[in-house]
Scaffold this motif. Sequence first.
Motif, PDB file in Angstrom:
ATOM      1  N   ASN A 159      30.037  54.667  -4.558  1.00  0.00           N
ATOM      2  CA  ASN A 159      28.867  54.546  -3.699  1.00  0.00           C
ATOM      3  C   ASN A 159      28.801  55.680  -2.670  1.00  0.00           C
ATOM      4  OD1 ASN A 159      26.483  53.334  -2.838  1.00  0.00           O
ATOM      5  ND2 ASN A 159      27.542  51.967  -1.399  1.00  0.00           N
ATOM      6  N   SER A 160      28.981  56.905  -3.168  1.00  0.00           N
ATOM      7  CA  SER A 160      28.813  58.137  -2.385  1.00  0.00           C
ATOM      8  C   SER A 160      29.909  58.401  -1.366  1.00  0.00           C
ATOM      9  CB  SER A 160      27.452  58.142  -1.663  1.00  0.00           C
ATOM     10  OG  SER A 160      26.396  58.010  -2.595  1.00  0.00           O
ATOM     11  N   ALA A 161      31.084  57.771  -1.563  1.00  0.00           N
ATOM     12  CA  ALA A 161      32.205  58.041  -0.656  1.00  0.00           C
ATOM     13  C   ALA A 161      33.513  57.882  -1.418  1.00  0.00           C
ATOM     14  CB  ALA A 161      32.189  57.091   0.537  1.00  0.00           C
ATOM     15  N   PHE A 162      34.525  58.651  -1.038  1.00  0.00           N
ATOM     16  CA  PHE A 162      35.823  58.464  -1.663  1.00  0.00           C
ATOM     17  C   PHE A 162      36.363  57.094  -1.285  1.00  0.00           C
ATOM     18  CE2 PHE A 162      35.749  63.131  -1.975  1.00  0.00           C
ATOM     19  CZ  PHE A 162      36.019  63.241  -3.334  1.00  0.00           C
ATOM     20  N   ASP A 163      36.956  56.425  -2.267  1.00  0.00           N
ATOM     21  CA  ASP A 163      37.352  55.022  -2.126  1.00  0.00           C
ATOM     22  C   ASP A 163      38.869  54.904  -2.037  1.00  0.00           C
ATOM     23  OD1 ASP A 163      38.132  52.322  -2.856  1.00  0.00           O
ATOM     24  OD2 ASP A 163      36.079  52.004  -3.476  1.00  0.00           O
ATOM     25  N   THR A 164      39.342  54.315  -0.947  1.00  0.00           N
ATOM     26  CA  THR A 164      40.783  54.064  -0.791  1.00  0.00           C
ATOM     27  C   THR A 164      41.085  52.582  -0.695  1.00  0.00           C
ATOM     28  OG1 THR A 164      40.608  54.258   1.611  1.00  0.00           O
ATOM     29  CG2 THR A 164      41.134  56.269   0.388  1.00  0.00           C
ATOM     30  N   THR A 165      40.066  51.742  -0.796  1.00  0.00           N
ATOM     31  CA  THR A 165      40.261  50.302  -0.634  1.00  0.00           C
ATOM     32  C   THR A 165      40.131  49.522  -1.937  1.00  0.00           C
ATOM     33  OG1 THR A 165      37.924  49.994  -0.086  1.00  0.00           O
ATOM     34  CG2 THR A 165      39.442  50.370   1.741  1.00  0.00           C
ATOM     35  N   GLY A 166      39.683  50.161  -2.995  1.00  0.00           N
ATOM     36  CA  GLY A 166      39.592  49.489  -4.279  1.00  0.00           C
ATOM     37  C   GLY A 166      40.983  49.224  -4.852  1.00  0.00           C
ATOM     38  N   THR A 167      41.003  48.502  -5.973  1.00  0.00           N
ATOM     39  CA  THR A 167      42.265  48.108  -6.597  1.00  0.00           C
ATOM     40  C   THR A 167      42.503  48.864  -7.893  1.00  0.00           C
ATOM     41  OG1 THR A 167      42.073  45.887  -5.652  1.00  0.00           O
ATOM     42  CG2 THR A 167      43.625  46.183  -7.485  1.00  0.00           C
ATOM     43  N   PHE A 168      43.529  49.698  -7.902  1.00  0.00           N
ATOM     44  CA  PHE A 168      43.943  50.413  -9.105  1.00  0.00           C
ATOM     45  C   PHE A 168      45.087  49.650  -9.757  1.00  0.00           C
ATOM     46  CE2 PHE A 168      47.244  53.224 -10.834  1.00  0.00           C
ATOM     47  CZ  PHE A 168      46.551  53.795 -11.894  1.00  0.00           C
ATOM     48  N   VAL A 169      45.006  49.497 -11.075  1.00  0.00           N
ATOM     49  CA  VAL A 169      46.095  48.899 -11.842  1.00  0.00           C
ATOM     50  C   VAL A 169      46.515  49.911 -12.899  1.00  0.00           C
ATOM     51  CG1 VAL A 169      46.821  47.017 -13.364  1.00  0.00           C
ATOM     52  CG2 VAL A 169      45.273  46.545 -11.448  1.00  0.00           C
ATOM     53  N   ALA A 170      47.767  50.279 -12.875  1.00  0.00           N
ATOM     54  CA  ALA A 170      48.277  51.299 -13.791  1.00  0.00           C
ATOM     55  C   ALA A 170      48.264  50.811 -15.237  1.00  0.00           C
ATOM     56  CB  ALA A 170      49.699  51.685 -13.385  1.00  0.00           C
ATOM     57  N   ALA A 171      48.259  51.759 -16.150  1.00  0.00           N
ATOM     58  CA  ALA A 171      48.340  51.447 -17.570  1.00  0.00           C
ATOM     59  C   ALA A 171      49.576  50.610 -17.858  1.00  0.00           C
ATOM     60  CB  ALA A 171      48.377  52.735 -18.382  1.00  0.00           C
ATOM     61  N   VAL A 172      49.398  49.600 -18.695  1.00  0.00           N
ATOM     62  CA  VAL A 172      50.534  48.794 -19.127  1.00  0.00           C
ATOM     63  C   VAL A 172      51.184  49.483 -20.316  1.00  0.00           C
ATOM     64  CG1 VAL A 172      51.207  46.601 -20.168  1.00  0.00           C
ATOM     65  CG2 VAL A 172      49.614  46.641 -18.245  1.00  0.00           C
ATOM     66  N   THR A 173      52.475  49.721 -20.206  1.00  0.00           N
ATOM     67  CA  THR A 173      53.168  50.506 -21.238  1.00  0.00           C
ATOM     68  C   THR A 173      53.985  49.639 -22.192  1.00  0.00           C
ATOM     69  OG1 THR A 173      55.030  50.860 -19.718  1.00  0.00           O
ATOM     70  CG2 THR A 173      53.273  52.519 -19.737  1.00  0.00           C
ATOM     71  N   THR A 174      53.887  48.311 -22.062  1.00  0.00           N
ATOM     72  CA  THR A 174      54.592  47.418 -22.987  1.00  0.00           C
ATOM     73  C   THR A 174      54.175  47.732 -24.421  1.00  0.00           C
ATOM     74  OG1 THR A 174      54.622  45.667 -21.326  1.00  0.00           O
ATOM     75  CG2 THR A 174      54.999  45.021 -23.615  1.00  0.00           C
ATOM     76  N   SER A 175      55.150  47.967 -25.265  1.00  0.00           N
ATOM     77  CA  SER A 175      54.847  48.304 -26.663  1.00  0.00           C
ATOM     78  C   SER A 175      55.739  47.484 -27.596  1.00  0.00           C
ATOM     79  CB  SER A 175      55.080  49.800 -26.909  1.00  0.00           C
ATOM     80  OG  SER A 175      54.689  50.157 -28.217  1.00  0.00           O
ATOM     81  N   PRO A 176      55.136  46.740 -28.504  1.00  0.00           N
ATOM     82  CA  PRO A 176      53.690  46.687 -28.742  1.00  0.00           C
ATOM     83  C   PRO A 176      52.960  45.864 -27.679  1.00  0.00           C
ATOM     84  CG  PRO A 176      54.807  45.155 -30.194  1.00  0.00           C
ATOM     85  CD  PRO A 176      55.889  45.918 -29.482  1.00  0.00           C
ATOM     86  N   ALA A 177      51.704  46.218 -27.454  1.00  0.00           N
ATOM     87  CA  ALA A 177      50.869  45.443 -26.546  1.00  0.00           C
ATOM     88  C   ALA A 177      50.639  44.059 -27.139  1.00  0.00           C
ATOM     89  CB  ALA A 177      49.539  46.162 -26.331  1.00  0.00           C
ATOM     90  N   THR A 178      50.281  43.103 -26.281  1.00  0.00           N
ATOM     91  CA  THR A 178      49.995  41.744 -26.745  1.00  0.00           C
ATOM     92  C   THR A 178      48.650  41.304 -26.182  1.00  0.00           C
ATOM     93  OG1 THR A 178      50.936  40.528 -24.866  1.00  0.00           O
ATOM     94  CG2 THR A 178      52.474  41.289 -26.575  1.00  0.00           C
ATOM     95  N   THR A 179      48.250  40.099 -26.516  1.00  0.00           N
ATOM     96  CA  THR A 179      46.973  39.586 -26.019  1.00  0.00           C
ATOM     97  C   THR A 179      47.046  39.180 -24.546  1.00  0.00           C
ATOM     98  OG1 THR A 179      47.533  37.356 -26.780  1.00  0.00           O
ATOM     99  CG2 THR A 179      46.247  38.763 -28.284  1.00  0.00           C
ATOM    100  N   THR A 180      48.245  39.204 -23.959  1.00  0.00           N
ATOM    101  CA  THR A 180      48.374  38.830 -22.548  1.00  0.00           C
ATOM    102  C   THR A 180      48.839  39.976 -21.661  1.00  0.00           C
ATOM    103  OG1 THR A 180      50.614  37.989 -22.927  1.00  0.00           O
ATOM    104  CG2 THR A 180      48.805  36.402 -23.070  1.00  0.00           C
ATOM    105  N   THR A 181      49.152  41.126 -22.248  1.00  0.00           N
ATOM    106  CA  THR A 181      49.486  42.282 -21.411  1.00  0.00           C
ATOM    107  C   THR A 181      48.196  42.917 -20.904  1.00  0.00           C
ATOM    108  OG1 THR A 181      49.646  43.644 -23.428  1.00  0.00           O
ATOM    109  CG2 THR A 181      51.700  42.772 -22.523  1.00  0.00           C
ATOM    110  N   GLY A 182      48.335  43.819 -19.938  1.00  0.00           N
ATOM    111  CA  GLY A 182      47.161  44.417 -19.300  1.00  0.00           C
ATOM    112  C   GLY A 182      46.555  45.547 -20.100  1.00  0.00           C
ATOM    113  N   ASP A 183      45.689  46.285 -19.446  1.00  0.00           N
ATOM    114  CA  ASP A 183      44.962  47.371 -20.095  1.00  0.00           C
ATOM    115  C   ASP A 183      45.892  48.549 -20.391  1.00  0.00           C
ATOM    116  OD1 ASP A 183      41.864  48.107 -20.537  1.00  0.00           O
ATOM    117  OD2 ASP A 183      42.985  49.909 -20.005  1.00  0.00           O
ATOM    118  N   VAL A 184      45.758  49.127 -21.568  1.00  0.00           N
ATOM    119  CA  VAL A 184      46.688  50.177 -21.995  1.00  0.00           C
ATOM    120  C   VAL A 184      46.410  51.521 -21.332  1.00  0.00           C
ATOM    121  CG1 VAL A 184      47.067  49.041 -24.215  1.00  0.00           C
ATOM    122  CG2 VAL A 184      45.319  50.833 -24.038  1.00  0.00           C
ATOM    123  N   ARG A 185      45.270  51.674 -20.666  1.00  0.00           N
ATOM    124  CA  ARG A 185      44.974  52.931 -19.956  1.00  0.00           C
ATOM    125  C   ARG A 185      44.902  52.757 -18.440  1.00  0.00           C
ATOM    126  NH1 ARG A 185      42.591  53.636 -24.949  1.00  0.00           N
ATOM    127  NH2 ARG A 185      40.756  52.370 -24.467  1.00  0.00           N
ATOM    128  N   GLY A 186      44.740  51.531 -17.982  1.00  0.00           N
ATOM    129  CA  GLY A 186      44.625  51.256 -16.566  1.00  0.00           C
ATOM    130  C   GLY A 186      43.198  50.914 -16.181  1.00  0.00           C
TER     131      GLY A 186
END
Length: 221
Positions: A159-186
Amino acid sequence: MTHFSDGVRAGRNFANNGTASQPGVFMSPINVYDVVPVALDADGICAQQTLAGAGSALINGALASGGTVTLDVPRNVIVDAVGAATAVLTVTGTDVYGIPMSEAITLNGATAVAGKKAFKTITSVAASAAATDFFVGTGDVFGLPIRADSRNYVQTAWNSAFDTTGTFVAAVTTSPATTTTGDVRGTFAPADAADASKRLTLYVFVADDDTQTGLYGVTQA
């Protein structure tokens, strides 16, 4: 995959007579992702419905067409119910690159439960058991196009400004991924809701461009 040990540069490297010149500037390995997401739709995938037992839900929300949903941008799914439903809903579809993926999300009665993976399409929603008055929609957690293992590698603007308050979640590196692990890219979730006017821009540093997994994460489940 082609690898340039010193990085790809733009500009002159040698003068016309063959003598060394400036080496040029680095073409920085930054992936820029720029979108304007629409507002979330709490029942846009599956309108409120009841299943008497385990089975497939109707994909009949406002976002559905022909029994499937194609989302505006890769984003998470939210499951909810009016009553005390506790079944596991397995959402199946594809990511932004058309790779099949699925996520199992457990209903928690009338409390909304947010999924962790970013879907681009939804092709089925299956319940593990009977579920009364449940519905499925979209959230405001947005998928990264390139794997990011650290917040240090992602600069965000919202929204036209750099954001430092949002929530970043890192890529989940569990291999193999499962239906309950997080996003593989973040993923990244801005501090306030999308509304089809706020622009999200992610500047993602590509930490490992030598492998498929380094670029796009582990194989989807």
